[in-house]
Design a protein around this motif. Structure first.
Motif, PDB file in Angstrom:
ATOM      1  N   LEU A   1       0.834  -1.204   0.000  1.00 38.97           N
ATOM      2  CA  LEU A   1       0.000   0.000   0.000  1.00 38.97           C
ATOM      3  C   LEU A   1       0.863   1.245   0.000  1.00 38.97           C
ATOM      4  O   LEU A   1       1.869   1.310   0.700  1.00 38.97           O
ATOM      5  N   ARG A   2       0.437   2.234  -0.794  1.00 39.84           N
ATOM      6  CA  ARG A   2       1.089   3.538  -0.679  1.00 39.84           C
ATOM      7  C   ARG A   2       0.133   4.432   0.092  1.00 39.84           C
ATOM      8  O   ARG A   2      -0.988   4.693  -0.358  1.00 39.84           O
TER       9      ARG A   2
ATOM     10  N   GLY B   1      -5.048   6.653  -0.402  1.00 36.91           N
ATOM     11  CA  GLY B   1      -3.894   5.803  -0.689  1.00 36.91           C
ATOM     12  C   GLY B   1      -3.897   5.306  -2.101  1.00 36.91           C
ATOM     13  O   GLY B   1      -4.788   5.668  -2.903  1.00 36.91           O
ATOM     14  N   TYR B   2      -2.923   4.504  -2.400  1.00 34.54           N
ATOM     15  CA  TYR B   2      -2.800   3.972  -3.755  1.00 34.54           C
ATOM     16  C   TYR B   2      -2.544   2.479  -3.681  1.00 34.54           C
ATOM     17  O   TYR B   2      -1.618   2.026  -3.002  1.00 34.54           O
ATOM     18  N   TRP B   3      -3.382   1.703  -4.306  1.00 29.08           N
ATOM     19  CA  TRP B   3      -3.174   0.256  -4.460  1.00 29.08           C
ATOM     20  C   TRP B   3      -3.894  -0.130  -5.750  1.00 29.08           C
ATOM     21  O   TRP B   3      -5.115  -0.207  -5.780  1.00 29.08           O
ATOM     22  N   HIS B   4      -3.145  -0.248  -6.832  1.00 32.07           N
ATOM     23  CA  HIS B   4      -3.723  -0.463  -8.167  1.00 32.07           C
ATOM     24  C   HIS B   4      -4.736   0.630  -8.488  1.00 32.07           C
ATOM     25  O   HIS B   4      -5.787   0.365  -9.065  1.00 32.07           O
TER      26      HIS B   4
ATOM     27  N   MET C   1     -11.970  -3.979  -1.233  1.00 32.82           N
ATOM     28  CA  MET C   1     -10.904  -4.483  -2.104  1.00 32.82           C
ATOM     29  C   MET C   1      -9.980  -5.477  -1.416  1.00 32.82           C
ATOM     30  O   MET C   1      -9.343  -6.287  -2.068  1.00 32.82           O
ATOM     31  N   GLY C   2      -9.899  -5.404  -0.110  1.00 31.71           N
ATOM     32  CA  GLY C   2      -9.046  -6.345   0.608  1.00 31.71           C
ATOM     33  C   GLY C   2      -8.669  -5.772   1.953  1.00 31.71           C
ATOM     34  O   GLY C   2      -9.143  -4.696   2.343  1.00 31.71           O
ATOM     35  N   ALA C   3      -7.839  -6.497   2.685  1.00 32.45           N
ATOM     36  CA  ALA C   3      -7.485  -6.039   4.025  1.00 32.45           C
ATOM     37  C   ALA C   3      -6.090  -6.518   4.393  1.00 32.45           C
ATOM     38  O   ALA C   3      -5.594  -7.507   3.841  1.00 32.45           O
TER      39      ALA C   3
ATOM     40  N   VAL D   1      -9.033  -1.975   2.944  1.00 30.22           N
ATOM     41  CA  VAL D   1      -8.845  -1.168   1.738  1.00 30.22           C
ATOM     42  C   VAL D   1     -10.155  -1.184   0.943  1.00 30.22           C
ATOM     43  O   VAL D   1     -10.684  -2.251   0.626  1.00 30.22           O
ATOM     44  N   THR D   2     -10.681   0.007   0.668  1.00 28.26           N
ATOM     45  CA  THR D   2     -11.935   0.115  -0.094  1.00 28.26           C
ATOM     46  C   THR D   2     -11.764   1.156  -1.195  1.00 28.26           C
ATOM     47  O   THR D   2     -10.764   1.885  -1.223  1.00 28.26           O
ATOM     48  N   SER D   3     -12.769   1.232  -2.063  1.00 29.55           N
ATOM     49  CA  SER D   3     -12.739   2.299  -3.060  1.00 29.55           C
ATOM     50  C   SER D   3     -12.819   3.646  -2.333  1.00 29.55           C
ATOM     51  O   SER D   3     -13.353   3.732  -1.225  1.00 29.55           O
TER      52      SER D   3
END
Ligand code: ATP
Length: 292
Positions: free
Chosen positions: A35-36, A52-55, A96-98, A108-110
């Motif tokens: 994660l960024r 943040g940034y993740w894909h 999106m994940g955790a 992590v969500t949109s």
């Protein structure tokens, strides 16, 4: 296949996973290093949300952990996370994940680009006409109906957890209440802390279960019916532009709601239609309670 692996495998990569669905749970595990993390958007009761940034752009909710040794609570967190992957609805935030390995626990969500209903109603004092109010309420019920059909109780529905993006409702923060066990496990005092704006979403049966010295092992009786009650409060906010029991002390609210008393509508500056629809909200809650 899934259950074959999960039955035999509980310790992998040095981490303990709940037996149930361990393989599919790992699919949703995001290594924290991937994660960024950008600027903070805001801090709530249980952690801080970052841009943040993740894909692509995401929202990252990092939990303030102080109870990392509670394996049971960690397992519960992981099981809850695994239920989020079942959610695919346009009125629910995209999960999106955790990051599920202590010490870094995050979801992590949109990233929602709009404003919350709380900001619209209470900060900007925006007035929605009846047509818009109905459309917004309908979308909330669609998202919540879907969650309930999947067996997920939101437990924290409130205007702060509902975003409006170009007229579309996006509900966030569902089913995360058990994380509180991980966040407050080592508190010195277990005196009941009442966050501002929380009480008026609590159904009578939850009010009656609150204790002056609430321990996080004391489960509060959240249910589909208590979600419907919380929706009733959001409906009131949408129609009246304020919270029910406005200006009253927490003690007065707990006493009245616990006794089953409702916010009187007699002095409310609102049309008959609005008052009738508020009464319908109370009726929906009673029907849910009776069928629970
Ligand atoms: P509480 O902890 O009592 O629920 P809260 O809703 O303000 O309070 P958080 O859910 O931690 O606390 O949210 C912190 C901030 O991050 C809020 O301003 C919220 O609107 C924002 N936020 C939460 N999720 C997202 C998201 N997916 N996209 C954009 N902003 C978000």
């Amino acid at each position: 296949q899934d259950s074959q692996v999960s039955d035999t495998e509980t310790i992998t990569d040095g981490h303990r996973w709940p037996r149930q669905n361990s393989l599919s749970m790992r699919e949703w595990d995001i290594p924290f290093e991937e994660l960024r993390i950008g600027e903070s958007i805001g801090t709530g009761r249980f952690g801080t949300v970052y841009r943040g940034y993740w894909h692509g752009d995401v929202a990252i909710k990092v939990f303030k952990m102080d109870n990392l040794n509670d394996e049971k609570a960690l397992d519960q967190f992981r099981i809850e996370v695994s239920t989020f992957r079942k959610t695919r609805h346009e009125n629910l935030v995209l999960f999106m994940g955790a990051c599920m390995n202590p010490p870094q626990l995050a979801i992590v969500t949109s990233l929602s680009k709009g404003m919350t209903l709380y900001t619209h109603i209470h900060l900007r004092k925006d007035k929605f006409n009846m047509n818009k109010t109905t459309i917004v309420a309908q979308q909330i019920t669609q998202g919540m109906g879907y969650l309930h059909a999947k067996g997920i109780v939101h437990k924290d529905l409130k205007s702060k957890n509902i975003f409006l993006e170009n007229g579309k409702v996006v509900i966030t923060d569902f089913g995360l209440f058990s994380v509180t066990k991980l966040c407050f496990g080592n508190r010195k005092s277990n005196a009941l802390g009442i966050p501002a704006g929380w009480l008026c979403y609590l159904a009578p049966e939850i009010m009656r279960s609150l204790k002056a010295h609430q321990s996080h092992d004391d489960e509060l009786p959240f249910s589909e019916a208590s979600d419907v009650y919380a929706f009733g409060t959001v409906w009131y906010e949408l129609l009246c532009g304020e919270w029910p029991f406005k200006g009253q002390t927490p003690e007065a609210i707990i006493w009245q709601v616990g006794k089953g008393m409702k916010q009187p509508l007699a002095n409310l500056q609102a049309s008959r239609d609005v008052k009738v629809s508020l009464c319908c909200g109370v009726y929906m809650y009673s029907v849910n309670m009776n069928s629970a």
